[in-house]
Design an enzyme around this catalytic site. Structure first.
Site, PDB file in Angstrom:
ATOM      1  N   ASP A 107      32.392  -2.144   2.520  1.00 25.36           N
ATOM      2  CA  ASP A 107      32.640  -1.165   1.454  1.00 25.36           C
ATOM      3  C   ASP A 107      31.526  -1.089   0.402  1.00 25.36           C
ATOM      4  O   ASP A 107      31.506  -0.150  -0.409  1.00 25.36           O
ATOM      5  CB  ASP A 107      33.995  -1.421   0.777  1.00 25.36           C
ATOM      6  CG  ASP A 107      34.154  -2.820   0.187  1.00 25.36           C
ATOM      7  OD1 ASP A 107      33.139  -3.442  -0.173  1.00 25.36           O
ATOM      8  OD2 ASP A 107      35.302  -3.285   0.080  1.00 25.36           O
ATOM      9  N   HIS A 122      29.495  -7.293   9.148  1.00 27.64           N
ATOM     10  CA  HIS A 122      30.164  -6.218   9.909  1.00 27.64           C
ATOM     11  C   HIS A 122      29.621  -4.827   9.613  1.00 27.64           C
ATOM     12  O   HIS A 122      30.264  -3.836   9.947  1.00 27.64           O
ATOM     13  CB  HIS A 122      31.684  -6.266   9.652  1.00 27.64           C
ATOM     14  CG  HIS A 122      32.342  -7.456  10.296  1.00 27.64           C
ATOM     15  ND1 HIS A 122      33.613  -7.900   9.958  1.00 27.64           N
ATOM     16  CD2 HIS A 122      31.912  -8.293  11.268  1.00 27.64           C
ATOM     17  CE1 HIS A 122      33.919  -8.956  10.695  1.00 27.64           C
ATOM     18  NE2 HIS A 122      32.902  -9.219  11.490  1.00 27.64           N
ATOM     19  N   CYS A 133      19.975   8.697  19.894  1.00 25.92           N
ATOM     20  CA  CYS A 133      18.586   8.254  19.672  1.00 25.92           C
ATOM     21  C   CYS A 133      18.506   6.957  18.872  1.00 25.92           C
ATOM     22  O   CYS A 133      17.437   6.383  18.738  1.00 25.92           O
ATOM     23  CB  CYS A 133      17.773   9.359  18.987  1.00 25.92           C
ATOM     24  SG  CYS A 133      18.210   9.606  17.242  1.00 25.92           S
ATOM     25  N   CYS A 151      23.567  14.142  14.586  1.00 21.87           N
ATOM     26  CA  CYS A 151      22.178  13.771  14.281  1.00 21.87           C
ATOM     27  C   CYS A 151      21.290  15.002  14.482  1.00 21.87           C
ATOM     28  O   CYS A 151      21.674  15.952  15.163  1.00 21.87           O
ATOM     29  CB  CYS A 151      21.775  12.655  15.249  1.00 21.87           C
ATOM     30  SG  CYS A 151      20.084  12.083  15.102  1.00 21.87           S
ATOM     31  N   CYS A 153      18.936  15.124  16.404  1.00 22.42           N
ATOM     32  CA  CYS A 153      18.662  15.219  17.842  1.00 22.42           C
ATOM     33  C   CYS A 153      19.835  15.830  18.600  1.00 22.42           C
ATOM     34  O   CYS A 153      19.755  16.056  19.802  1.00 22.42           O
ATOM     35  CB  CYS A 153      18.328  13.841  18.418  1.00 22.42           C
ATOM     36  SG  CYS A 153      19.776  12.814  18.752  1.00 22.42           S
ATOM     37  N   GLY A 190      39.908 -14.064   0.392  1.00 19.77           N
ATOM     38  CA  GLY A 190      40.493 -12.788   0.813  1.00 19.77           C
ATOM     39  C   GLY A 190      40.261 -12.425   2.262  1.00 19.77           C
ATOM     40  O   GLY A 190      40.070 -11.264   2.575  1.00 19.77           O
ATOM     41  N   THR A 191      40.277 -13.437   3.118  1.00 19.29           N
ATOM     42  CA  THR A 191      40.149 -13.129   4.552  1.00 19.29           C
ATOM     43  C   THR A 191      41.296 -13.748   5.330  1.00 19.29           C
ATOM     44  O   THR A 191      41.706 -14.874   5.050  1.00 19.29           O
ATOM     45  CB  THR A 191      38.784 -13.595   5.126  1.00 19.29           C
ATOM     46  OG1 THR A 191      38.769 -13.300   6.527  1.00 19.29           O
ATOM     47  CG2 THR A 191      38.500 -15.069   4.906  1.00 19.29           C
ATOM     48  N   SER A 192      41.782 -12.996   6.323  1.00 17.41           N
ATOM     49  CA  SER A 192      42.869 -13.513   7.164  1.00 17.41           C
ATOM     50  C   SER A 192      42.328 -14.554   8.138  1.00 17.41           C
ATOM     51  O   SER A 192      43.106 -15.242   8.793  1.00 17.41           O
ATOM     52  CB  SER A 192      43.520 -12.372   7.949  1.00 17.41           C
ATOM     53  OG  SER A 192      42.565 -11.754   8.792  1.00 17.41           O
TER      54      SER A 192
HETATM   55  P1  OAD Z   1      42.397  -8.716   6.716  1.00 16.78           P
HETATM   56  O1  OAD Z   1      43.027  -7.409   6.382  1.00 16.78           O
HETATM   57  O2  OAD Z   1      42.596  -9.239   8.085  1.00 16.78           O
HETATM   58  O3  OAD Z   1      42.905  -9.839   5.713  1.00 16.78           O
HETATM   59  C1  OAD Z   1      42.913  -9.643   4.332  1.00 16.78           C
HETATM   60  C2  OAD Z   1      43.308 -10.957   3.677  1.00 16.78           C
HETATM   61  O4  OAD Z   1      43.239 -10.754   2.285  1.00 16.78           O
HETATM   62  C3  OAD Z   1      44.728 -11.435   3.995  1.00 16.78           C
HETATM   63  O5  OAD Z   1      44.681 -12.814   4.363  1.00 16.78           O
HETATM   64  C4  OAD Z   1      45.470 -11.246   2.667  1.00 16.78           C
HETATM   65  O6  OAD Z   1      46.462 -12.259   2.459  1.00 16.78           O
HETATM   66  C5  OAD Z   1      44.341 -11.390   1.673  1.00 16.78           C
HETATM   67  N1  OAD Z   1      44.553 -10.747   0.364  1.00 16.78           N
HETATM   68  C6  OAD Z   1      45.290  -9.648   0.066  1.00 16.78           C
HETATM   69  N2  OAD Z   1      45.190  -9.351  -1.246  1.00 16.78           N
HETATM   70  C7  OAD Z   1      44.353 -10.275  -1.784  1.00 16.78           C
HETATM   71  C8  OAD Z   1      43.849 -10.502  -3.094  1.00 16.78           C
HETATM   72  N3  OAD Z   1      44.166  -9.717  -4.126  1.00 16.78           N
HETATM   73  N4  OAD Z   1      43.015 -11.556  -3.286  1.00 16.78           N
HETATM   74  C9  OAD Z   1      42.675 -12.373  -2.256  1.00 16.78           C
HETATM   75  N5  OAD Z   1      43.118 -12.188  -0.996  1.00 16.78           N
HETATM   76  C10 OAD Z   1      43.946 -11.164  -0.763  1.00 16.78           C
HETATM   77  O7  OAD Z   1      40.837  -8.584   6.355  1.00 16.78           O
HETATM   78  P2  OAD Z   1      39.590  -9.433   6.879  1.00 16.78           P
HETATM   79  O8  OAD Z   1      39.912 -10.863   6.991  1.00 16.78           O
HETATM   80  O9  OAD Z   1      38.430  -9.036   6.055  1.00 16.78           O
HETATM   81  O10 OAD Z   1      36.128  -5.929  10.839  1.00 16.78           O
HETATM   82  O11 OAD Z   1      39.401  -8.825   8.324  1.00 16.78           O
HETATM   83  C11 OAD Z   1      38.320  -9.241   9.090  1.00 16.78           C
HETATM   84  C12 OAD Z   1      37.741  -8.084   9.855  1.00 16.78           C
HETATM   85  O12 OAD Z   1      38.769  -7.426  10.591  1.00 16.78           O
HETATM   86  C13 OAD Z   1      37.189  -6.969   8.980  1.00 16.78           C
HETATM   87  O13 OAD Z   1      35.867  -7.219   8.550  1.00 16.78           O
HETATM   88  C14 OAD Z   1      37.202  -5.799   9.898  1.00 16.78           C
HETATM   89  C15 OAD Z   1      38.526  -6.009  10.591  1.00 16.78           C
HETATM   90  O14 OAD Z   1      38.593  -5.582  11.867  1.00 16.78           O
HETATM   91  C16 OAD Z   1      35.361  -4.867  11.097  1.00 16.78           C
HETATM   92  O15 OAD Z   1      35.449  -3.796  10.544  1.00 16.78           O
HETATM   93  C17 OAD Z   1      34.346  -5.145  12.142  1.00 16.78           C
END
Ligand code: OAD
Length: 242
Positions: A107, A122, A133, A151, A153, A190-192
């Site tokens: 983003d 990502h 191309c 594009c 092209c 903030g990652t799952s």
């Molecule tokens: P997810 O949507 O899988 O997970 C988001 C995480 O953020 C979850 O564990 C939530 O509990 C947590 N969360 C929610 N609100 C929050 C807050 N206010 N503060 C902190 N954490 C919070 O997103 P990602 O782990 O980023 O890939 O997903 C990984 C990848 O899956 C992404 O980069 C994307 C997707 O497919 C691509 O686009 C290639």
């Protein structure tokens, strides 16, 4: 001092020395109202992004996939970085030479908050690549004029984003793994921690001796590697670590 406060204080102390890696996912942008991928708000027309983020989906219906990205680009365009993004910018400024920011997010909100040299695993939603191309260029048009965009092209443009089944950009991946291996403290924010190989960085860091900190309101599979788990929104927790 409560349990959460003492963990926050311990993390704050650990951040004073050594190499810091901040590894972010969609949750850091949740407080900027950008939907996460796996949260209930991530659904678009009842379809999960996982079904749209594939080369196969794009080949069979590029317009549909672009409609989703066009919607998402509109939300991101209207969004502002939140205190979590700004706290990481400040952490970088206060710790020159010993801070690396690695993100799975496309983003651009880290850069808009002022972060520098962001390792982007990502890709970038504002960068388009021609499927014919290979030419890449920035495009910040919201909404897009034609879907799918074309594009010069004549080829169809796609977002320069890593889709399921595709390789991560090698230079970014190398920077990320080097940083994870050299980290003294690794913040997974903030990652799952479900999407590999990116999610594997938490384990790499922990096995290389880093103290792992998870910042997330919900449990994740990476919690088992954590020395500290700070439960809550990143926009509230990160500013307290400064
Ligand atoms: P997810 O949507 O899988 O997970 C988001 C995480 O953020 C979850 O564990 C939530 O509990 C947590 N969360 C929610 N609100 C929050 C807050 N206010 N503060 C902190 N954490 C919070 O997103 P990602 O782990 O980023 O890939 O997903 C990984 C990848 O899956 C992404 O980069 C994307 C997707 O497919 C691509 O686009 C290639």
């Amino acid at each position: 001092m409560g349990k959460v406060e003492s963990a926050t204080e311990a993390v704050r102390r650990s951040l004073r020395t050594g190499k810091i890696v901040a590894f972010t996912g969609a949750g850091i942008s949740a407080e900027s109202h950008v939907p996460t991928f796996r949260g209930a708000d991530g659904l678009w027309r009842n379809s999960s992004p996982e079904k749209l983020c594939t080369a196969q989906a794009f080949t069979s219906n590029p317009r549909l996939v672009w409609e989703w990205y066009d919607w998402l680009r509109g939300l991101i365009h209207a969004a502002q970085p939140n205190p979590g993004h700004f706290a990481l910018t400040e952490m970088q400024q206060r710790n020159p030479g010993r801070f690396t920011l690695v993100t799975q997010n496309m983003d651009g909100l880290h850069e808009r908050a002022g972060s520098q040299d962001v390792v982007k695993l990502h890709g970038d939603i504002w960068l388009l690549r021609c499927t014919t191309c290979g030419r890449e260029g920035r495009n910040e048009q919201v909404p897009m004029e034609h879907l799918p965009p074309l594009c010069r092209c004549g080829g169809t443009l796609r977002p320069a984003i890593v889709w399921f089944g595709e390789m991560l950009p090698q230079d970014q991946w190398e920077r990320a793994t080097d940083a994870a291996r050299g980290a003294d403290i690794f913040l997974a924010i903030g990652t799952s921690a479900l999407v590999h190989p990116a999610a594997g960085l938490v384990r790499v860091a922990q096995q290389s001796g880093a103290q792992v900190v998870i910042i997330n309101p919900d449990p994740t599979p990476a919690d088992e590697f954590a020395k500290w788990i700070l439960r809550g929104p990143a926009g509230e927790i990160l500013p307290r670590l400064l």
